[in-house]
Structure formats: structure tokens, C-alpha cells
Enzyme design. Structure first.
Site, PDB file in Angstrom:
ATOM      1  N   ASN A  81     108.931  68.957  98.744  1.00  0.00           N
ATOM      2  CA  ASN A  81     109.609  67.758  97.855  1.00  0.00           C
ATOM      3  C   ASN A  81     110.891  68.822  97.085  1.00  0.00           C
ATOM      4  O   ASN A  81     112.302  68.131  96.849  1.00  0.00           O
ATOM      5  CB  ASN A  81     109.267  67.119  96.725  1.00  0.00           C
ATOM      6  N   HIS A 116      98.361  68.918  97.822  1.00  0.00           N
ATOM      7  CA  HIS A 116      99.474  67.840  97.779  1.00  0.00           C
ATOM      8  C   HIS A 116      99.920  67.483  99.471  1.00  0.00           C
ATOM      9  O   HIS A 116     100.077  67.903  99.833  1.00  0.00           O
ATOM     10  CB  HIS A 116     100.992  68.392  97.574  1.00  0.00           C
ATOM     11  N   SER A 161     103.409  65.280  92.894  1.00  0.00           N
ATOM     12  CA  SER A 161     104.609  65.487  93.714  1.00  0.00           C
ATOM     13  C   SER A 161     105.826  66.764  93.168  1.00  0.00           C
ATOM     14  O   SER A 161     106.011  67.691  93.885  1.00  0.00           O
ATOM     15  CB  SER A 161     105.264  64.631  94.096  1.00  0.00           C
ATOM     16  N   GLU A 205     100.403  71.117 101.146  1.00  0.00           N
ATOM     17  CA  GLU A 205     100.184  71.936  99.869  1.00  0.00           C
ATOM     18  C   GLU A 205      99.150  72.881  99.004  1.00  0.00           C
ATOM     19  O   GLU A 205      98.812  71.152  97.994  1.00  0.00           O
ATOM     20  CB  GLU A 205     101.336  72.450  99.340  1.00  0.00           C
TER      21      GLU A 205
HETATM   22  N1  CAA Z   1      98.307  54.694 110.040  1.00  0.00           N
HETATM   23  C1  CAA Z   1      98.139  54.579 111.369  1.00  0.00           C
HETATM   24  N2  CAA Z   1      99.460  54.414 112.337  1.00  0.00           N
HETATM   25  C2  CAA Z   1     100.098  54.010 110.764  1.00  0.00           C
HETATM   26  C3  CAA Z   1     100.723  54.725 109.869  1.00  0.00           C
HETATM   27  C4  CAA Z   1      99.830  55.354 109.254  1.00  0.00           C
HETATM   28  N3  CAA Z   1      99.764  54.844 108.078  1.00  0.00           N
HETATM   29  N4  CAA Z   1     102.120  54.667 109.988  1.00  0.00           N
HETATM   30  C5  CAA Z   1     102.651  54.147 110.623  1.00  0.00           C
HETATM   31  N5  CAA Z   1     101.706  53.717 112.218  1.00  0.00           N
HETATM   32  C6  CAA Z   1     101.746  53.862 112.700  1.00  0.00           C
HETATM   33  C7  CAA Z   1     103.445  52.953 112.953  1.00  0.00           C
HETATM   34  O1  CAA Z   1     102.910  51.407 112.500  1.00  0.00           O
HETATM   35  C8  CAA Z   1     104.265  52.636 114.321  1.00  0.00           C
HETATM   36  O2  CAA Z   1     103.041  51.793 114.906  1.00  0.00           O
HETATM   37  P1  CAA Z   1     104.200  50.991 116.345  1.00  0.00           P
HETATM   38  O3  CAA Z   1     104.745  52.079 117.567  1.00  0.00           O
HETATM   39  O4  CAA Z   1     102.766  50.194 116.873  1.00  0.00           O
HETATM   40  O5  CAA Z   1     104.717  50.267 115.451  1.00  0.00           O
HETATM   41  C9  CAA Z   1     103.951  54.423 115.238  1.00  0.00           C
HETATM   42  O6  CAA Z   1     102.865  54.538 114.298  1.00  0.00           O
HETATM   43  C10 CAA Z   1     104.491  55.016 114.884  1.00  0.00           C
HETATM   44  O7  CAA Z   1     104.277  56.144 115.271  1.00  0.00           O
HETATM   45  P2  CAA Z   1     104.766  57.097 115.613  1.00  0.00           P
HETATM   46  O8  CAA Z   1     104.136  58.523 115.964  1.00  0.00           O
HETATM   47  O9  CAA Z   1     105.332  56.235 117.332  1.00  0.00           O
HETATM   48  O10 CAA Z   1     106.737  56.929 115.256  1.00  0.00           O
HETATM   49  P3  CAA Z   1     107.564  58.236 115.253  1.00  0.00           P
HETATM   50  O11 CAA Z   1     107.325  59.634 115.924  1.00  0.00           O
HETATM   51  O12 CAA Z   1     108.716  57.621 114.165  1.00  0.00           O
HETATM   52  O13 CAA Z   1     106.265  59.400 114.244  1.00  0.00           O
HETATM   53  C11 CAA Z   1     106.125  59.631 111.920  1.00  0.00           C
HETATM   54  C12 CAA Z   1     106.013  58.764 112.640  1.00  0.00           C
HETATM   55  C13 CAA Z   1     105.133  60.671 111.439  1.00  0.00           C
HETATM   56  C14 CAA Z   1     105.901  58.871 110.143  1.00  0.00           C
HETATM   57  C15 CAA Z   1     107.634  60.574 111.530  1.00  0.00           C
HETATM   58  O14 CAA Z   1     108.975  59.438 111.347  1.00  0.00           O
HETATM   59  C16 CAA Z   1     107.819  61.456 110.542  1.00  0.00           C
HETATM   60  O15 CAA Z   1     106.990  62.512 110.338  1.00  0.00           O
HETATM   61  N6  CAA Z   1     108.592  61.854 109.376  1.00  0.00           N
HETATM   62  C17 CAA Z   1     108.872  62.316 108.137  1.00  0.00           C
HETATM   63  C18 CAA Z   1     107.871  61.789 107.405  1.00  0.00           C
HETATM   64  C19 CAA Z   1     108.243  62.332 105.806  1.00  0.00           C
HETATM   65  O16 CAA Z   1     108.881  63.159 105.961  1.00  0.00           O
HETATM   66  N7  CAA Z   1     106.296  62.580 105.188  1.00  0.00           N
HETATM   67  C20 CAA Z   1     106.734  63.559 104.236  1.00  0.00           C
HETATM   68  C21 CAA Z   1     107.600  62.476 103.076  1.00  0.00           C
HETATM   69  S1  CAA Z   1     107.549  63.496 101.512  1.00  0.00           S
HETATM   70  C22 CAA Z   1     106.246  63.412 100.599  1.00  0.00           C
HETATM   71  O17 CAA Z   1     105.359  62.690 100.942  1.00  0.00           O
HETATM   72  C23 CAA Z   1     105.923  64.048  99.540  1.00  0.00           C
HETATM   73  C24 CAA Z   1     105.846  63.707  99.006  1.00  0.00           C
HETATM   74  O18 CAA Z   1     105.204  63.945  97.565  1.00  0.00           O
HETATM   75  C25 CAA Z   1     106.884  61.833  97.977  1.00  0.00           C
END
Ligand code: CAA
Length: 360
Positions: A195, A144, A123, A156
Site C-alpha cells: 500500500n 494483510h 492496510s 503481508e
Molecule cells: N471471486 C470469484 N471470481 C471473481 C472475483 C471473486 N472475488 N472477483 C472477480 N472475479 C471474476 C470476475 O467476475 C470475472 O468473471 P467473468 O470473466 O465471468 O466476468 C473474472 O473473475 C475476472 O477474472 P480474470 O482472471 O479474467 O480477470 P483479470 O485477469 O483481469 O484478473 C484481477 C482480475 C486478478 C483482479 C487482476 O485485475 C488484478 O490482479 N488486479 C490488481 C488487483 C490489486 O492490485 N489488488 C490489490 C489492491 S490493494 C489491497 O487490496 C490492499 C489494501 O489494503 C487496500
């Protein structure tokens, strides 16, 4: 190696990112070995893939047959030589510690075929430094993914100082074949693009609460409902893993200076092993409903502080020539689901007041 020759992928680490990457690779038709250091870790990752594939099938995003064959393509293993012995590409997603990753690469180099490409899902850590402990710095780059890999569109692709152009082309094509959008990062700089924006945002959120300037609910309400990001800042920290964000901050602090000092609130969570969603508890309790963010507790002063930090990071990335504002906006929209890119958000808000807030 050409991307069309890739058939077998080894993913090292079966944690949040490792199992997600293995799943994405299997869904794209690759034969995948997923390796972790003991049976329990690797089985846990495998179970999570099964859960996720079931969820995707339940929601008709893939067919039941596709879910079953993707799972069949994943072999969980503990033995490292078995994992990488005939791999075309090794994607490493082990804990975010330089020493651990270096140790892994020394060992992997002994067992992987000489033509295999090594791609690290780090990351933030230096790709150049990691590549130098492998026996193939030219066949080494950053790849990434974002959490959860199956949902987030961005990859990335980061060049180290020794990476060959062919390697970057192949890894970009690999990301595309997995249905992802690769963005090439021009410089091997801590936190790369996304990040560098998200992690200081989560740190600032923690400092706001630590200083009693606002509550977790107020900060998350502001982040989600006023700034319009997909998750609250603390909800995001829980999703990513508080330990992951904390380790990235420690590295940024070491490499970029005191502005990145991790907030003690994060250290306390890590110490108590309340790491977020993956341990059932972080800033929210996932055994009791998870994040429940009020829609109407947002505050202008909190929005201003969070946005000021984000704008400052955009400026830092542009200034250091890591990426231009358009690339930053594209990467953050695809990698973190922002509806608007952070450069545009800062411009729309007005830079003058953000500079004043930063001065304060
Ligand atoms: N596989 C399958 N389904 C999944 C899942 C997965 N891995 N993770 C979650 N779901 C499911 C959930 O269980 C939920 O199901 P239910 O509705 O049955 O409860 C559903 O997906 C939620 O999906 P939605 O589309 O309804 O939810 P949402 O619109 O809130 O989208 C999200 C979820 C796409 C994660 C959204 O919240 C989002 O874009 N969040 C930002 C995440 C982010 O910023 N990620 C980057 C972090 S930084 C990083 O990762 C880099 C690092 O190096 C640290």
C-alpha cells in the site's frame, strides 16, 4: 499456538476483505465464523461468498462439492462472543479507522480464549498501537490480504513491537495453508510494503486529473497499457474502495507528512458515497458496464509522473529499512499483480529522469 492446532477462525467484518478472507479460510478447510455488526451486513458478506464460490466452480477452479462444503463451513453471526468464543485465530477486517479497531479489540479480548492469536488485516495502521489495547500484544500481528483475497497471492505478515516470533511463524504457516505466499514486513510502518506503493500511485493519478493535466481515461490507459499494470489507477481505486484508499492516505499524511495529502477528488467521491465497485459507482459506473479503458490514450508525461511517485516510494521503503528492493518487487507482484516489480520498473526506465520529474 502451533499452526497445526488451528481449526477455528473468526473473521470480524464481512465487507470486501472480511468476506474474502472468510472464503479463503473456508476453502482451506477451516471452520469459520464471520461476524459483522448487523444481520444485513453479515448476510451481504455471506451472499458474496456464495457468489464467488459459484464463480470459481463455474470456471472449474474448484469443484461444485468443494464450493458447497466451503460455504457450509462459514457461519455468519452478529454476536461477538459467539464469533470469537472458541476461535483459535481471530482475523479482524473492520473499517480502517484506529478508533473503531481499538474498540473492537477491547471487546474481543473479553470473549476470545486466552491462547487465541489476534491478526489484523489493517492496510496501514500501527500494529504496535493496536496490539496495546488487546490483552495479548505478544499474540498479535498484522495479516494483510489483498483485494480480492481469493485471487491475490500475497499476505503481508507484520510484526508489532511486542509480537512474539512464534506468533509470526504460526501466522505465516496459516497463510501458507491457505495457499498464499507470506512476505514478512520488517517494520511496522504506514502502508507496510504494497500500500505504500499503490496508495500514493492512486493519489497521484487523482492529482493529475484534479490539475486538469490528463483525463481519467488517459491516466488509466497509461497505467494499464503503457505501464502494463493489471488495472488502471482509477479502476484499482474502485476495486479497493475509494474510502479504503482515502483512509490509508489520511493516516499516511498524518504519520509521514504532506507528500501524502489526499487529493480532494477522492474526498469528494467518499463524501458522495461513490466508493467504487462495492457501491456500484466510483470513477466508473458498474451498473453500466464498469471500467472501459481505451487501449491507445496513454501519455508519456503521465507515465513519467506515476512511475516517479512509485520509484520515490520504493526509495522511501528501502531508506527506512522496511524492505529491500527484491522483497518490495516480490510483494507488489504477488499483492497487486504487477508483471514487473516497481524497483525493476524504475531501474528499467532510468532513475535520472524520474528524479527530475520528482524535483519538478
Ligand atoms: N471471486 C470469484 N471470481 C471473481 C472475483 C471473486 N472475488 N472477483 C472477480 N472475479 C471474476 C470476475 O467476475 C470475472 O468473471 P467473468 O470473466 O465471468 O466476468 C473474472 O473473475 C475476472 O477474472 P480474470 O482472471 O479474467 O480477470 P483479470 O485477469 O483481469 O484478473 C484481477 C482480475 C486478478 C483482479 C487482476 O485485475 C488484478 O490482479 N488486479 C490488481 C488487483 C490489486 O492490485 N489488488 C490489490 C489492491 S490493494 C489491497 O487490496 C490492499 C489494501 O489494503 C487496500
Amino acid at each position: 499456538m502451533d499452526s497445526e492446532e488451528i481449526e477455528r477462525i473468526a473473521v470480524l467484518g464481512a465487507g470486501n476483505m472480511g468476506h474474502g478472507i472468510a472464503e479463503v479460510a473456508a476453502l482451506a478447510g477451516y471452520t469459520v465464523t464471520m461476524r459483522d455488526i448487523n444481520e444485513e451486513f453479515v448476510q451481504n458478506g455471506y451472499d458474496q461468498i456464495e457468489w464467488s464460490l459459484d464463480k470459481l466452480a463455474e470456471k472449474d477452479q474448484i469443484s461444485r462439492g468443494e464450493a458447497d462444503s466451503a460455504l457450509d463451513r462459514v457461519t455468519p453471526v452478529v454476536d461477538l462472543s459467539e464469533a470469537v468464543g472458541d476461535a483459535d485465530v481471530v482475523i479482524e477486517a473492520v473499517p480502517e479507522k484506529m478508533d473503531i479497531k481499538k474498540e473492537v479489540y477491547r471487546e474481543v479480548a473479553e470473549h476470545a480464549p486466552s491462547e487465541a492469536i489476534f491478526a489484523t488485516n489493517t492496510s496501514s495502521l500501527s500494529i504496535t498501537e493496536l496490539s496495546e489495547v488487546s490483552d495479548r500484544p505478544e499474540q498479535f500481528c498484522g495479516m494483510h490480504f489483498f483485494n480480492p483475497p481469493v485471487r491475490m497471492q500475497l499476505v503481508e505478515v507484520i510484526s508489532g513491537a511486542h509480537t512474539a516470533d512464534d506468533t509470526l511463524d504460526t501466522i505465516e504457516a496459516l497463510a501458507e495453508s491457505m495457499g498464499k505466499t507470506p512476505v514478512r514486513v520488517r517494520k511496522d510502518s504506514p502502508g507496510f510494503i504494497v500500500n505504500r506503493i499503490l496508495v500514493p500511485l492512486m493519489n497521484e493519478a487523482a492529482w493529475i486529473v484534479r490539475g486538469d493535466d490528463a483525463t481519467v481515461a488517459e491516466v488509466d490507459s497509461t497505467t494499464k497499457f503503457d505501464l502494463g499494470l493489471p488495472m488502471g489507477s482509477f479502476e484499482l481505486a474502485d476495486q479497493v474502495g475509494i474510502d479504503v484508499g482515502y483512509h490509508v492516505l489520511e493516516y499516511m499524511h498524518q504519520e509521514l507528512g504532506d507528500a501524502y495529502r489526499p487529493c480532494p477528488l477522492l474526498a469528494e467521491k467518499v463524501e458522495a458515497e461513490n466508493l467504487g465497485k462495492k457501491t456500484g459507482k466510483g470513477f466508473y459506473d458498474y451498473e453500466n458496464g464498469g471500467a472501459d479503458i481505451p487501449t491507445d490514450a496513454g501519455r508519456d508525461d503521465v507515465a513519467e509522473r506515476l512511475l516517479a511517485v512509485v520509484a520515490n516510494e520504493v526509495a522511501g521503503l528501502v531508506d527506512a529499512d522496511v524492505a529491500d528492493p527484491d522483497a518490495i518487487d516480490q510483494a507488489v507482484k504477488l499483492g497487486a499483480g504487477f508483471p514487473d516489480g516497481p524497483a525493476k520498473m524504475a531501474d528499467d526506465h532510468g532513475l535520472e529522469s524520474l528524479v527530475e520529474t520528482l524535483d519538478e
